[in-house]
Scaffold this motif. Sequence first.
Motif, PDB file in Angstrom:
ATOM      1  N   LEU A  26       0.929  -1.169  -0.057  1.00 14.53           N
ATOM      2  CA  LEU A  26      -0.058   0.135  -0.140  1.00 14.53           C
ATOM      3  C   LEU A  26       0.849   1.232   0.157  1.00 14.53           C
ATOM      4  N   VAL A  27       0.578   1.992  -1.167  1.00 18.71           N
ATOM      5  CA  VAL A  27       1.415   3.378  -1.307  1.00 18.71           C
ATOM      6  C   VAL A  27       0.718   4.499  -1.397  1.00 18.71           C
ATOM      7  N   PHE A  28       1.103   5.625  -1.148  1.00 19.99           N
ATOM      8  CA  PHE A  28       0.035   6.673  -1.423  1.00 19.99           C
ATOM      9  C   PHE A  28       0.806   8.023  -2.238  1.00 19.99           C
ATOM     10  N   THR A  29      -0.013   8.420  -3.101  1.00 18.72           N
ATOM     11  CA  THR A  29       0.399   9.622  -3.949  1.00 18.72           C
ATOM     12  C   THR A  29      -0.093  10.752  -3.532  1.00 18.72           C
ATOM     13  N   THR A  30       0.553  12.175  -3.871  1.00 18.73           N
ATOM     14  CA  THR A  30      -0.216  13.373  -3.385  1.00 18.73           C
ATOM     15  C   THR A  30      -0.848  14.055  -4.314  1.00 18.73           C
ATOM     16  N   GLN A  31      -0.630  13.689  -5.687  1.00 17.02           N
ATOM     17  CA  GLN A  31      -1.140  14.498  -6.930  1.00 17.02           C
ATOM     18  C   GLN A  31      -2.647  14.731  -6.889  1.00 17.02           C
ATOM     19  N   MET A  32      -3.060  15.516  -7.280  1.00 16.51           N
ATOM     20  CA  MET A  32      -4.351  16.212  -7.369  1.00 16.51           C
ATOM     21  C   MET A  32      -4.959  15.675  -8.732  1.00 16.51           C
ATOM     22  N   SER A  33      -4.074  15.605  -9.601  1.00 14.56           N
ATOM     23  CA  SER A  33      -4.684  15.259 -11.013  1.00 14.56           C
ATOM     24  C   SER A  33      -3.821  14.085 -11.591  1.00 14.56           C
ATOM     25  N   GLY A  34      -3.937  13.716 -12.765  1.00 20.49           N
ATOM     26  CA  GLY A  34      -3.181  12.541 -13.321  1.00 20.49           C
ATOM     27  C   GLY A  34      -3.311  11.481 -12.879  1.00 20.49           C
ATOM     28  N   TYR A  35      -4.369  11.041 -12.576  1.00 21.08           N
ATOM     29  CA  TYR A  35      -4.707   9.710 -11.850  1.00 21.08           C
ATOM     30  C   TYR A  35      -4.839   8.610 -12.607  1.00 21.08           C
ATOM     31  N   MET A  36      -4.972   8.873 -14.115  1.00 19.47           N
ATOM     32  CA  MET A  36      -4.794   7.652 -14.978  1.00 19.47           C
ATOM     33  C   MET A  36      -3.501   7.578 -15.214  1.00 19.47           C
ATOM     34  N   GLU A  37      -2.776   8.583 -15.351  1.00 19.82           N
ATOM     35  CA  GLU A  37      -1.129   8.370 -15.804  1.00 19.82           C
ATOM     36  C   GLU A  37      -0.505   7.588 -14.581  1.00 19.82           C
ATOM     37  N   SER A  38      -1.006   7.904 -13.480  1.00 22.53           N
ATOM     38  CA  SER A  38      -0.299   6.993 -12.351  1.00 22.53           C
ATOM     39  C   SER A  38      -0.909   5.669 -12.322  1.00 22.53           C
ATOM     40  N   LEU A  39      -2.125   5.470 -12.584  1.00 26.96           N
ATOM     41  CA  LEU A  39      -2.766   4.123 -12.354  1.00 26.96           C
ATOM     42  C   LEU A  39      -1.983   3.105 -13.774  1.00 26.96           C
ATOM     43  N   THR A  40      -1.751   3.731 -14.623  1.00 31.64           N
ATOM     44  CA  THR A  40      -1.263   2.999 -15.949  1.00 31.64           C
ATOM     45  C   THR A  40       0.489   3.024 -15.829  1.00 31.64           C
ATOM     46  N   ASP A  41       1.082   3.758 -14.934  1.00 38.64           N
ATOM     47  CA  ASP A  41       2.574   3.636 -14.816  1.00 38.64           C
ATOM     48  C   ASP A  41       2.853   2.425 -14.524  1.00 38.64           C
ATOM     49  N   PRO A  42       4.051   1.501 -15.340  1.00 37.52           N
ATOM     50  CA  PRO A  42       4.340   0.529 -15.071  1.00 37.52           C
ATOM     51  C   PRO A  42       5.043   0.468 -13.592  1.00 37.52           C
ATOM     52  N   SER A  43       5.535   1.340 -13.051  1.00 35.72           N
ATOM     53  CA  SER A  43       6.280   1.416 -11.926  1.00 35.72           C
ATOM     54  C   SER A  43       5.513   1.052 -10.553  1.00 35.72           C
ATOM     55  N   TYR A  44       4.049   1.144 -10.737  1.00 37.60           N
ATOM     56  CA  TYR A  44       3.079   0.922  -9.602  1.00 37.60           C
ATOM     57  C   TYR A  44       2.833  -0.368  -9.725  1.00 37.60           C
ATOM     58  N   ALA A  45       3.310  -1.407 -10.527  1.00 35.75           N
ATOM     59  CA  ALA A  45       3.234  -2.917 -10.567  1.00 35.75           C
ATOM     60  C   ALA A  45       3.516  -3.387  -9.249  1.00 35.75           C
ATOM     61  N   GLY A  46       2.759  -4.499  -8.400  1.00 42.89           N
ATOM     62  CA  GLY A  46       2.949  -4.872  -7.130  1.00 42.89           C
ATOM     63  C   GLY A  46       2.386  -3.989  -6.027  1.00 42.89           C
ATOM     64  N   GLN A  47       1.852  -2.860  -6.266  1.00 46.01           N
ATOM     65  CA  GLN A  47       1.575  -2.001  -5.358  1.00 46.01           C
ATOM     66  C   GLN A  47      -0.088  -1.768  -5.551  1.00 46.01           C
TER      67      GLN A  47
END
Length: 351
Positions: A28-49
């Motif tokens: 479980l990790v958190f991000t503080t950004q207010m927009s760009g949620y789909m960019e984050s969800l599709t970022d391969p660096s979030y695999a496993g999280q």
Amino acid sequence: MKAVLGLENGEYIVGNGFGAEGSCTGELVFTTQMSGYMESLTDPSYAGQILMFTYPLIGNYGVDEQNFQSPKVNAHGCVVHEVCKRPAANKPLETFFEENNLLGISGVDTRKLTIKTRIEGSLRAALVTGDNSPEYAVELARAAKPISEIDLLPQVSIKEPYHIKGKGKRIAVIDLGIKKNIAISFRKRGADLHLFPYNAKPSEVEACKPEAIFFTNGPGDPAFATDAVECAKHFMGEIPVLGICMGNQILARAFGAETYKMKFGHRGSNQPVRHKDGSIYITTQNHGFAVDRDTLPSDCGVLFENVNDSSVEGIYSDDLDVYAVQFHPEAFGGPRDTEGPVFDMMYRRIP
């Protein structure tokens, strides 16, 4: 639909599920950004999280597929306080999750959970939708492997080499989970890109006669990227060697430095970094591992450091022609402070 988020410490949060019914585990990790949620969800660096957004309302402009950073959502699950049901444009996030068999939970006090994460560190978690059994969710969380014990690179890297043709400088790209806009930023400068899998051998890379080699972002512990480290060692001193995010860690390890797991990492679009000349930039970041400054050799300097905690945000070596940053300069999503300076500098280093 009921849902529960279970944590390895025995705690749990009951909320409302959205998307598909099922279960998933991850860090479980958190991000503080207010927009760009789909960019984050599709970022391969979030695999496993399992990705938690601290901003209280997610989905207010729907699912903007043109800004995806890879073809699919890589985060194992999504945690929000409130999901917007009637976005201003595009498909609702809930509908997209349903159609793509993805798991989410809303109705969570994300700020309280973020404070807990900052105190205790990132925790293994399990998200169960369609069921509100806390005992089951906690059991799944405790059974999940720590992210430092999982090799995630085969999940996100390409399987076979491919070519993105350009008329400019020829760059070999070692794909550890590249974000789309990194490739776009190089292509804006005319680069001729030859992409290779995470475990490519130097002889395979040499076949394209690269004028530089670039190591991308990627998920998990850089200790698993042994092939990439060996590849970096091979080319150091021969051609410019460049990197972003995990690429920065790969190059540090190629110098013989060590990396370590951070307590809760840096994730968001408001992270300040200081260049070695004293100038400060606001950056997007997504990493849970960092370079141990004290283990860097004398021929490798610190290019950027984090203003908040002084962690290493970039390394360089003029003698070996190495240049890498820990943050994401490609501006998707996040500020554009470093897109020009960083990519221009990388491209200029190539003869």
